[in-house]
Design an enzyme around this catalytic site. Sequence first.
Site, PDB file in Angstrom:
ATOM      1  N   GLY A 209       0.751  -1.237   0.000  1.00  0.00           N
ATOM      2  CA  GLY A 209       0.000   0.000   0.000  1.00  0.00           C
ATOM      3  C   GLY A 209       0.786   1.293   0.000  1.00  0.00           C
TER       4      GLY A 209
ATOM      5  CD1 TRP B 117       4.487   2.987  -4.789  1.00  0.00           C
ATOM      6  CD2 TRP B 117       3.583   2.864  -6.832  1.00  0.00           C
ATOM      7  NE1 TRP B 117       5.513   2.872  -5.685  1.00  0.00           N
ATOM      8  CE2 TRP B 117       4.996   2.787  -6.945  1.00  0.00           C
ATOM      9  CE3 TRP B 117       2.815   2.799  -7.979  1.00  0.00           C
ATOM     10  CZ2 TRP B 117       5.642   2.659  -8.179  1.00  0.00           C
ATOM     11  CZ3 TRP B 117       3.448   2.664  -9.219  1.00  0.00           C
ATOM     12  CH2 TRP B 117       4.849   2.595  -9.311  1.00  0.00           C
TER      13      TRP B 117
ATOM     14  CG  ASP C  92      -2.544  -6.866  -4.396  1.00  0.00           C
ATOM     15  OD1 ASP C  92      -2.530  -8.116  -4.451  1.00  0.00           O
ATOM     16  OD2 ASP C  92      -1.531  -6.176  -4.549  1.00  0.00           O
TER      17      ASP C  92
ATOM     18  CG  ASP D 148      -7.746 -11.439 -11.556  1.00  0.00           C
ATOM     19  OD1 ASP D 148      -7.619 -10.380 -12.213  1.00  0.00           O
ATOM     20  OD2 ASP D 148      -7.254 -12.520 -11.916  1.00  0.00           O
TER      21      ASP D 148
ATOM     22  CG  ASP E 240       5.706  -1.158  -7.292  1.00  0.00           C
ATOM     23  OD1 ASP E 240       6.561  -1.100  -8.193  1.00  0.00           O
ATOM     24  OD2 ASP E 240       5.995  -1.322  -6.095  1.00  0.00           O
TER      25      ASP E 240
ATOM     26  CE  LYS F 138       7.907  -3.684  -9.553  1.00  0.00           C
ATOM     27  NZ  LYS F 138       8.313  -3.789  -8.123  1.00  0.00           N
TER      28      LYS F 138
END
EC number: 2.1.1.166
Length: 220
Positions: free
Chosen positions: A60, A62, A92, A108, A133, A173
């Site tokens: 968490g 970000w 998540d 998902d 990320d 990322k």
Amino acid sequence: MAKNRFNQHWLHDHINDPYVKMAQREGYRARAAYKLKEIDEQDKLIRPGQVIVDLGATPGSWSQYARNKLAQGKKRDTEREGGIDGTIVALDILPMEPIADVHFLQGDFREDEVLHQLEEVLEGRDVDLVISDMAPNLSGVASADAARIEHLCDLALEFAQNHLKPDGALLVKCFHGSGYSQIVEKFKQQFKTVAPRKPKASRDKSSETFILGRHLKRPR
């Protein structure tokens, strides 16, 4: 024995990492917050009133940083209650401890149930910024790892195409190596402006990098 030495070196580097110390001092859950912070300061990604979606958000940090940027008033303590000027949705498949003013959806984001929950939070609004990320569990087999990394980037690109405003942005990322050029090319197909970012908070030995895409070429 070699594995133990590796773990000891990693632990030593981690404990003495200035970003780890800074995260502990400032209340962030991970040093990754400073990667987003540096990119945001360079590219002015996060602004008041925005709708932001954080993919693969756990633990968490970000979302914490984004929340602080949108927090109302001069004081921006990491967990201070008091509302934000904007909306942040964190998603998540793993659980995440609550963050003040951040909507967390566990599941998902490709599944209809999770997307329905997201639509309820968004209330018909398009997204200004998608941040990701996400990283796969790496096997050490270059070809397999490249495919996993590219797959996660593809998921983020698809999500962005379906939810971003025409002038929105996507930050993901990825890793330099096999498959990197293909990921960049996919970004160029989808966004008018594409730029790599390597924040100082990324470890020197890591091939980790970030790709920023802005302004959709073919908005919905």
